[in-house]
Scaffold this motif. Structure first.
Motif, short mmCIF file in Angstrom:
data_model
loop_
_atom_site.label_atom_id
_atom_site.label_comp_id
_atom_site.label_asym_id
_atom_site.label_seq_id
_atom_site.Cartn_x
_atom_site.Cartn_y
_atom_site.Cartn_z
N PHE A 54 39.34 38.67 29.48
CA PHE A 54 40.49 38.93 30.53
C PHE A 54 39.68 40.07 31.44
O PHE A 54 40.00 39.85 32.54
CB PHE A 54 42.02 39.07 30.01
CG PHE A 54 42.95 38.97 30.94
CD1 PHE A 54 43.46 37.86 31.35
CD2 PHE A 54 43.28 39.93 31.84
CE1 PHE A 54 44.45 37.62 32.34
CE2 PHE A 54 44.31 39.92 32.79
CZ PHE A 54 44.71 38.70 33.24
N GLU A 55 39.41 41.22 30.85
CA GLU A 55 39.20 42.25 31.56
C GLU A 55 38.13 42.08 32.42
O GLU A 55 38.03 42.44 33.57
CB GLU A 55 38.77 43.55 30.63
CG GLU A 55 39.50 44.74 30.60
CD GLU A 55 39.16 45.76 29.57
OE1 GLU A 55 38.04 46.45 29.68
OE2 GLU A 55 39.83 45.53 28.56
N ALA A 56 37.02 41.44 32.06
CA ALA A 56 35.86 41.08 33.19
C ALA A 56 36.48 39.95 33.98
O ALA A 56 35.88 40.20 35.14
CB ALA A 56 34.96 40.28 32.01
N LEU A 57 37.44 39.10 33.71
CA LEU A 57 37.86 38.20 34.54
C LEU A 57 38.69 39.17 35.67
O LEU A 57 38.73 38.80 37.08
CB LEU A 57 39.11 36.99 34.15
CG LEU A 57 39.44 36.02 35.10
CD1 LEU A 57 38.23 35.25 35.72
CD2 LEU A 57 40.45 35.19 34.37
N ALA A 58 39.60 39.96 35.26
CA ALA A 58 40.19 40.79 35.93
C ALA A 58 39.35 41.56 37.33
O ALA A 58 39.57 41.83 38.32
CB ALA A 58 41.18 41.84 35.55
#
Ligand code: DP6
Length: 345
Positions: free
Chosen positions: A235-239
């Motif tokens: 999720f962090e990378a997607l954000a």
């Protein structure tokens, strides 16, 4: 049985397609007529935002008819659909005009784009009604001619549209099914007003921005980062990559001539709130299309909290909730019954 080559052909079909939200955006065309995009893009289908469309070819009609949500459509919309049906008629080798009835299940005038779900559903219904058996890639290619983002609403789940070199290889395919990652899109409605400059006119301005080449230079790398974040459910990378590309696209829009400024004070209020919530540890990110509304995407476990917090922001008028959706599907087909796009791939 009549075939599509018969002059009195009168096939009918109904199809349903989801809208989609792009993590990596399509902005700008290399070829506007064919809708060949300047860069590849990546999106998620939205299960609760759908269009249902019935196409009936009728030899008695002298012109195509378009009924939108029960009412006769404006001439501009009818013409866009009619131009698209011309492509289908050429493919099927028949002259017959059609009556098209289309309904969105999401509130009209909510400021939510409907061209993706609309042209995906229309492509499937029209091609099936015309007796064309298109596989998923061919259907996605056809939908692209109606609206670029519509090609991404043909396959299911998480979908990548490869820019391609030409008409043949510019289409979308699924990189993961809907159940791959239980995400939620909480769409914060800031304005219900019709946008002043639609995407089609906006794409044509991209080349006037001095920042457009800079965005395109890193488009492949951002696409790769986004694909990897989705496949790894990171999720962090997607954000990080989704918000970066959203800011890049809006920077291109703002620096076009004339400039396109879609944000309103409420848009920025939501962006800042989401960043603060993420700092607190909530898995949440935002992205914005050609309008003021904000797509706030979170992990399913945080959905209720995110929707509730959004509703407390004074400029947020409504919140629509959607989950990853499936492929465009045929509900019924007269002359072509039994045809299912998913079994054709
Ligand atoms: C900002 O697909 O709506 O939503 O091909 O002219 O119909 P046309 O444009 P459209 O453009 C979408 C622009 C966007 C970004 C995206 O969905 O990728």
């Amino acid at each position: 049985m009549k075939t599509s080559n018969s002059p009195s052909f009168s096939g009918t079909a109904t199809a349903v397609a989801c809208s989609n939200i792009a993590f990596i955006k399509y902005w700008g065309n290399r070829d506007a007529a064919l809708r060949l995009p300047a860069n590849g893009s990546l999106s998620m289908n939205l299960d609760s935002l759908t269009t249902r469309t019935t196409v009936r070819f009728d030899p008695r009609l002298e012109a195509d008819v378009l009924i939108l949500n029960g009412e006769s459509a404006a001439e501009e919309a009818r013409r866009r659909v009619s131009d698209f049906l011309e492509i289908v008629r050429r493919m099927a080798g028949m002259p017959t005009k059609a009556r098209v009835e289309s309904e969105n299940n999401f509130p009209m005038g909510a400021g939510i784009a409907s061209s993706a779900s609309a042209f995906a559903a229309l492509s499937l219904a029209a091609s099936a009604a015309a007796g064309l058996l298109l596989d998923e890639a061919a259907l996605s290619r056809l939908a692209r001619r109606g609206s670029g983002s519509a090609c991404r609403s043909v396959p299911g789940g998480f979908v990548e549209w490869q820019a391609g070199q030409g008409d043949e290889d510019s289409y979308a395919r699924s990189i993961a099914p809907p159940e791959h990652w239980p995400l939620t899109d909480c769409v914060a409605i800031i304005s219900r007003a019709h946008k002043q400059t639609g995407s089609s006119a906006g794409h044509a301005l991209a080349d006037t921005s001095p920042l457009h080449p800079a965005r395109l230079r890193q488009a492949d790398e951002n696409l790769r980062r986004c694909r990897q974040a989705i496949l790894r459910r990171d999720f962090e990378a997607l954000a990080a990559v989704t918000e970066l590309d959203c800011h890049l696209m809006h920077a291109v829009m703002m620096t076009s001539s004339p400039p396109l400024l879609y944000w309103q004070p409420g848009t920025l209020a939501v962006m800042q709130a989401v960043r603060a919530w993420r700092k607190e540890g909530l898995p949440v990110l935002y992205t914005i299309d050609a309008g003021a509304n904000v797509h706030v995407i979170c992990e399913r476990a945080a959905e209720q909290q995110v929707a509730q917090r959004l509703r407390q922001i004074p400029q947020v008028r409504d919140v629509l909730v959607a989950h990853p959706g499936g492929a465009a599907r045929l509900e019924s087909a007269g002359e072509s019954s039994g045809y299912n796009v998913n079994s054709q791939t």
